[in-house]
Design a protein around this motif. Structure first.
Motif, PDB file in Angstrom:
ATOM      1  N   PHE A 146       0.821  -1.210   0.000  1.00  0.00           N
ATOM      2  CA  PHE A 146       0.000   0.000   0.000  1.00  0.00           C
ATOM      3  C   PHE A 146       0.857   1.263   0.000  1.00  0.00           C
ATOM      4  O   PHE A 146       0.478   2.276  -0.592  1.00  0.00           O
ATOM      5  CB  PHE A 146      -0.914   0.015   1.224  1.00  0.00           C
ATOM      6  N   PHE A 147       2.000   1.195   0.650  1.00  0.00           N
ATOM      7  CA  PHE A 147       2.894   2.347   0.752  1.00  0.00           C
ATOM      8  C   PHE A 147       4.306   1.890   0.372  1.00  0.00           C
ATOM      9  O   PHE A 147       5.090   1.459   1.235  1.00  0.00           O
ATOM     10  CB  PHE A 147       2.883   2.916   2.176  1.00  0.00           C
ATOM     11  N   PRO A 148       4.620   1.922  -0.931  1.00  0.00           N
ATOM     12  CA  PRO A 148       5.924   1.429  -1.395  1.00  0.00           C
ATOM     13  C   PRO A 148       7.092   2.077  -0.649  1.00  0.00           C
ATOM     14  O   PRO A 148       7.021   3.245  -0.266  1.00  0.00           O
ATOM     15  CB  PRO A 148       5.925   1.816  -2.877  1.00  0.00           C
ATOM     16  N   ALA A 149       8.132   1.291  -0.442  1.00  0.00           N
ATOM     17  CA  ALA A 149       9.359   1.723   0.256  1.00  0.00           C
ATOM     18  C   ALA A 149       9.148   1.895   1.750  1.00  0.00           C
ATOM     19  O   ALA A 149       9.930   2.576   2.410  1.00  0.00           O
ATOM     20  CB  ALA A 149       9.927   3.005  -0.346  1.00  0.00           C
ATOM     21  N   THR A 150       8.094   1.241   2.284  1.00  0.00           N
ATOM     22  CA  THR A 150       7.958   1.193   3.747  1.00  0.00           C
ATOM     23  C   THR A 150       8.927   0.137   4.249  1.00  0.00           C
ATOM     24  O   THR A 150       8.584  -1.031   4.432  1.00  0.00           O
ATOM     25  CB  THR A 150       6.514   0.854   4.156  1.00  0.00           C
ATOM     26  N   GLN A 151      10.161   0.557   4.434  1.00  0.00           N
ATOM     27  CA  GLN A 151      11.225  -0.357   4.858  1.00  0.00           C
ATOM     28  C   GLN A 151      12.365   0.437   5.463  1.00  0.00           C
ATOM     29  O   GLN A 151      12.442   1.660   5.339  1.00  0.00           O
ATOM     30  CB  GLN A 151      11.743  -1.168   3.669  1.00  0.00           C
ATOM     31  N   ILE A 152      13.258  -0.279   6.139  1.00  0.00           N
ATOM     32  CA  ILE A 152      14.467   0.306   6.718  1.00  0.00           C
ATOM     33  C   ILE A 152      15.646  -0.465   6.152  1.00  0.00           C
ATOM     34  O   ILE A 152      15.701  -1.693   6.273  1.00  0.00           O
ATOM     35  CB  ILE A 152      14.458   0.233   8.256  1.00  0.00           C
ATOM     36  N   ASP A 153      16.572   0.232   5.520  1.00  0.00           N
ATOM     37  CA  ASP A 153      17.766  -0.396   4.952  1.00  0.00           C
ATOM     38  C   ASP A 153      18.971  -0.073   5.833  1.00  0.00           C
ATOM     39  O   ASP A 153      19.248   1.099   6.100  1.00  0.00           O
ATOM     40  CB  ASP A 153      18.030   0.130   3.535  1.00  0.00           C
ATOM     41  N   VAL A 154      19.674  -1.110   6.261  1.00  0.00           N
ATOM     42  CA  VAL A 154      20.901  -0.940   7.038  1.00  0.00           C
ATOM     43  C   VAL A 154      22.071  -1.363   6.161  1.00  0.00           C
ATOM     44  O   VAL A 154      22.112  -2.503   5.680  1.00  0.00           O
ATOM     45  CB  VAL A 154      20.886  -1.776   8.327  1.00  0.00           C
ATOM     46  N   VAL A 155      23.002  -0.454   5.927  1.00  0.00           N
ATOM     47  CA  VAL A 155      24.145  -0.724   5.050  1.00  0.00           C
ATOM     48  C   VAL A 155      25.428  -0.455   5.823  1.00  0.00           C
ATOM     49  O   VAL A 155      25.615   0.635   6.375  1.00  0.00           O
ATOM     50  CB  VAL A 155      24.107   0.153   3.781  1.00  0.00           C
ATOM     51  N   TYR A 156      26.294  -1.447   5.859  1.00  0.00           N
ATOM     52  CA  TYR A 156      27.581  -1.328   6.551  1.00  0.00           C
ATOM     53  C   TYR A 156      28.711  -1.370   5.529  1.00  0.00           C
ATOM     54  O   TYR A 156      28.753  -2.247   4.670  1.00  0.00           O
ATOM     55  CB  TYR A 156      27.745  -2.455   7.565  1.00  0.00           C
ATOM     56  N   PHE A 157      29.614  -0.392   5.620  1.00  0.00           N
ATOM     57  CA  PHE A 157      30.765  -0.297   4.713  1.00  0.00           C
ATOM     58  C   PHE A 157      32.048  -0.571   5.505  1.00  0.00           C
ATOM     59  O   PHE A 157      32.609   0.342   6.114  1.00  0.00           O
ATOM     60  CB  PHE A 157      30.830   1.102   4.091  1.00  0.00           C
ATOM     61  N   PRO A 158      32.524  -1.824   5.522  1.00  0.00           N
ATOM     62  CA  PRO A 158      33.721  -2.148   6.308  1.00  0.00           C
ATOM     63  C   PRO A 158      34.977  -1.431   5.831  1.00  0.00           C
ATOM     64  O   PRO A 158      35.900  -1.209   6.608  1.00  0.00           O
ATOM     65  CB  PRO A 158      33.857  -3.671   6.154  1.00  0.00           C
ATOM     66  N   GLU A 159      35.008  -1.048   4.558  1.00  0.00           N
ATOM     67  CA  GLU A 159      36.173  -0.344   4.004  1.00  0.00           C
ATOM     68  C   GLU A 159      35.859   1.126   3.715  1.00  0.00           C
ATOM     69  O   GLU A 159      36.617   1.798   3.016  1.00  0.00           O
ATOM     70  CB  GLU A 159      36.624  -1.042   2.714  1.00  0.00           C
ATOM     71  N   GLY A 160      34.744   1.606   4.222  1.00  0.00           N
ATOM     72  CA  GLY A 160      34.331   2.977   3.938  1.00  0.00           C
ATOM     73  C   GLY A 160      33.442   3.028   2.707  1.00  0.00           C
ATOM     74  O   GLY A 160      33.373   2.065   1.931  1.00  0.00           O
ATOM     75  N   PRO A 161      32.724   4.143   2.479  1.00  0.00           N
ATOM     76  CA  PRO A 161      31.806   4.257   1.339  1.00  0.00           C
ATOM     77  C   PRO A 161      32.468   4.038  -0.011  1.00  0.00           C
ATOM     78  O   PRO A 161      31.807   3.628  -0.967  1.00  0.00           O
ATOM     79  CB  PRO A 161      31.272   5.689   1.465  1.00  0.00           C
ATOM     80  N   GLY A 162      33.767   4.306  -0.133  1.00  0.00           N
ATOM     81  CA  GLY A 162      34.446   4.128  -1.408  1.00  0.00           C
ATOM     82  C   GLY A 162      35.006   2.739  -1.613  1.00  0.00           C
ATOM     83  O   GLY A 162      35.594   2.447  -2.661  1.00  0.00           O
ATOM     84  N   GLY A 163      34.830   1.843  -0.638  1.00  0.00           N
ATOM     85  CA  GLY A 163      35.381   0.494  -0.738  1.00  0.00           C
ATOM     86  C   GLY A 163      34.573  -0.407  -1.648  1.00  0.00           C
ATOM     87  O   GLY A 163      33.488  -0.057  -2.133  1.00  0.00           O
TER      88      GLY A 163
END
Length: 356
Positions: A75-92
């Motif tokens: 009913f409400f698209p994108a009703t979610q929580i995304d958890v993203v972990y970058f072990p080497e940093g965002p550029g890794g």
């Protein structure tokens, strides 16, 4: 009419789960829980204020679909929580991502608990010039919970963008859409003095409050500032753009942590120091038998669930001193915790050391 009191024309009462409604009432200790089993969806939904409309054409409110439907994203698209972990940093080249979908209250807690289990570390720093050791976390759990709940509470469910939590060795960032109301000045946010007079999702806030996830009185930002300071962390950063199209909460890692994967140091000089005082109190509370979180809060004289999880339960679970009675259903409202054999042995050793 506020968003959460509106309704989707494509939805019907059959889209509300009586099981989720009864589970919620049981979890919050509502008096309605005793008779909920004998009520059909419509009368139960009206009692919970998630059903409206005339008797001949009742409909579920948006807030009901968000909390009491297994798949609110239909009913409400994108009703979610995304958890993203970058072990080497965002550029890794590597990153770990986990999506949380489902009823709003459940995914809010599950996302916070997932971060607590996988990315929060505590260390003990001894100082040569004084006997007291210094304990601190890379990120304090209470600050993370407030930041996540703030995003869930104040985001727009008509914008197809999830709540995103990004974790690196340097910071934890919570991003949501849109930004704060224009009546709130950014400098007031940074100072923890912002008070909103307009709530985008007031009913969502009421349900989150029932779950002990928010106070709903513009106290979240001041609490984040207070908790970060108490942990010895640098001040958080609150940011948005001129058009207030997004809102970002940035929690810097404690300066004592050089890397996110730093191993927690343990104090092992004597039995009394093998576990923290909080964990020892938890073990004592569980000596007579298994208890749920609400009972443990009462036994330990606590009012705040994140404090119980971060300082008591999580260290005990991580060290194998306590276990869940329903390990396959960690979010069950009837979940309890009990001592393991190691926990009983540790408690006995601690009592022995106190008597010597």
């Amino acid at each position: 009419m506020p968003f959460d009191d509106r309704y989707r024309q494509s939805a019907s009462l059959s889209d509300l789960s009586p099981y989720l409604m009864r589970e919620f009432l049981q979890e919050i200790g509502s008096e309605l829980a005793a008779e909920a089993g004998s009520l059909d969806v419509e009368p139960l939904g009206r009692r919970m204020n998630v059903v409206a409309g005339p008797a001949e054409m009742p409909f579920p409110k948006n807030v009901g679909l968000l909390f009491f439907n297994e798949h609110p994203a239909q009913f409400f698209p994108a009703t979610q929580i995304d958890v993203v972990y970058f072990p080497e940093g965002p550029g890794g080249d590597r990153f770990e991502e986990k999506e949380f979908r489902g009823p709003l209250g459940r995914i809010t807690r599950d996302a916070v608990d997932y971060i607590a289990r996988n990315y929060l570390k505590e260390t003990v720093l001894k100082h040569p010039d004084r006997p007291q050791a210094e304990r601190f976390w890379n990120f304090p759990l209470a600050a993370i919970e407030e930041a996540v709940v703030n995003a869930v509470y104040h985001r727009s469910y008509e914008i197809r963008e999830p709540v995103e939590i990004r974790i690196t060795a340097e910071e934890l960032v919570v991003l949501s859409f849109p930004g704060p109301d224009r009546s709130i000045r950014l400098e007031d946010l940074q100072a923890g003095k912002a008070v909103s007079r307009r709530y985008r999702n007031r009913r969502i806030g009421e349900f989150l409050k029932e779950l002990d996830l928010t106070e709903g009185r513009s106290t979240g930002i001041p609490k984040i500032l207070r908790v970060m300071a108490a942990n010895g962390s640098s001040a958080p950063v609150f940011d948005t753009d001129e058009g207030r199209s997004w809102f970002l909460i940035r929690l810097p890692v404690h300066a004592g942590f050089a890397q996110m994967d730093q191993v927690t140091e343990q104090v092992t000089e004597q039995v009394a120091e093998q576990v923290s005082k909080q964990v020892t109190r938890l073990l004592g509370a569980l000596k007579a038998g298994p208890l749920g979180t609400r009972a443990l809060l009462g036994e330990l004289g606590l009012n705040h669930r994140p404090t119980l999880i971060q300082n008591y339960l999580q260290p005990a679970l991580d060290n194998g001193l306590v276990e869940m009675t329903q390990p396959d259903s960690p979010r069950s409202p009837t979940q309890k915790y009990r001592l393991t054999e190691k926990g009983r042995h540790t408690l006995a050793q601690y009592k022995t050391s106190e008597n010597e």
